[in-house]
Structures are given as structure tokens and as C-alpha cells.
Design an enzyme around this catalytic site. Sequence first.
Site, PDB file in Angstrom:
ATOM      1  N   GLU A 182      48.202 -22.397   0.913  1.00  0.00           N
ATOM      2  CA  GLU A 182      48.469 -23.234   2.079  1.00  0.00           C
ATOM      3  C   GLU A 182      49.895 -22.943   2.555  1.00  0.00           C
ATOM      4  OE1 GLU A 182      48.394 -28.058   2.964  1.00  0.00           O
ATOM      5  OE2 GLU A 182      48.908 -27.324   0.967  1.00  0.00           O
ATOM      6  N   CYS A 204      44.385 -28.003  -0.612  1.00  0.00           N
ATOM      7  CA  CYS A 204      45.336 -28.856  -1.331  1.00  0.00           C
ATOM      8  C   CYS A 204      44.815 -30.271  -1.600  1.00  0.00           C
ATOM      9  CB  CYS A 204      46.669 -28.877  -0.574  1.00  0.00           C
ATOM     10  SG  CYS A 204      48.096 -29.356  -1.600  1.00  0.00           S
ATOM     11  N   LYS A 264      42.111 -28.552   7.468  1.00  0.00           N
ATOM     12  CA  LYS A 264      42.230 -29.495   6.351  1.00  0.00           C
ATOM     13  C   LYS A 264      41.758 -30.892   6.756  1.00  0.00           C
ATOM     14  CE  LYS A 264      45.823 -31.075   3.095  1.00  0.00           C
ATOM     15  NZ  LYS A 264      47.278 -30.932   2.809  1.00  0.00           N
TER      16      LYS A 264
END
Length: 263
Positions: A40, A150, A114
Site C-alpha cells: 500500500e 491493510c 480500499k
Amino acid sequence: MRIAVAQITSGADKSENLELVREYSQRAADQGAQLVVFPEATMQGFGTGRLDHNAEPLDGPFVQALESIADSSSITILAGVFSPADQVERDGKAFNRIDNVAVVRGKAQANYKKIHTYDAFGYRESDTVRPGEALCTFELFDVTFGIAICFDIRYPEQFRELARAGAQVILVPASWNDGEDKQRQWELLSAARALDSTSFVVACGQARPEDERPSEAPTGIGYSRVLDPTGQVIASAGATPELLVVDIDPEVVAKVRKTLPVL
């Protein structure tokens, strides 16, 4: 299938970060990897300045450069980038938000935004990042991959839904926040997501930066890892920049899912 995990430390300069991508992609290709996973925020590390100032459209120069590197190195690349999104008001202040995107370029093309923003441990990513809404899978060499980013790793149902959509391998680019107990949580969560989705998990984090950055920013701790569908660690990195190259057998997934039908 051979997969590389490029644990790098991204800085503020996009051109320097691209050179890291170029270097690690070629090293991975030289070792026979067909896919290389970067973390990321490959485009710009967290805590290095305003993300909206450096964000680009997904057809902009940075992603075009990723495509060029993928072509020249004969490898498929996944990397974390930022693209312009929208404007919101928080406490009387206007914020230009960006999308936190994992892009895949090379012999496969995909964009995943995300879904779960990092609004925890005193940090509010949703102030500056617009949450995504859709799951993402893609095909590469007859293997189905899913993508999470993440903080998504704390949400088991996302991984289970990716597995139900056919994902045999779930790629997790990350920039995990450092701090007390955070390494243990990262290692525990990655193993749990592999086990409860019965998928390979390839979790690539930013290496721990050596420069000073805001303590609340998710700047990375390293400890990238590759896990099999039972949660066993196949390969792992330390805290510093490192390239892991691993072989996985996607046929193992069907065998595990037959004996452990948790989906």
C-alpha cells in the site's frame, strides 16, 4: 506459481518510488516470479506530505510507468497508488479526499479501492480517503486472485466473500501502523484470514521507515508474509526492505476446502 513480495519503504518522491518498483520488479523477474506484490502507498509513503497533492488519475503518469515496468520486466505488478476522489467537510474544514487503490498491471489488469478506512488508534483515514464499495478479483495464469488493503484484514467476511467469488490467493498490500502489540496483531490477523477463507494470503507491508514521520501515521512495520490456506507461514520478512520469492501451488486450495469446508 512463483510470486514475489517487494517489501520497500516509499518516500515522498514519486520518481524515486518508481525506481524502487523498477529495481525490485527486475530482481523478481530474474528469479522467475510471474507476479510481484508491492505495498500500500507505493506511490507515496504515509506521513511524507499531502497525499491529494500527488494523487493522479488511474491513467496518469505513475500508473503508465507501472505498465511500462511490467512490460519491460515481463512480470505482472500490484502496487498501491492514490487517485483524486471527492471533497468533504469535517469540523468546518474542507478536505480533498483520494481513493486508496491497489492497481494490477501487466498480464492482468485490475483496480481495487480500499473498502475499510483506517479509523482507529487515533487516526482517521476517512478524512482524507474515500472508502471503496466493491470487491475485486482478477485472473492470472488460470489462478483467481482477490485483493484487500491493510485495514481490510480486520474484516474476515471480506476475505470469505473473495473466496466465495473464486479467489484462491488473496493479495494484501499494507502500510501497517507501528506501535505496541501491532506486530503480533498483524501476524495473527494474516494467519486467521488465510485459515477462515482457506486461501493463500500474500501480505506485503511497507518496511519500517528510518526517517522521522508522524507517530500516528500508518507508516509500516515490515514483517511481510505468505501463508497457505491453513494459516501456515511459507515465507516471512523482517522489518527492513526485503524481497521474498515463493512458489505456491493453487491446487492445494481445493484440497483444503474439501477437507475444511468452512465456506
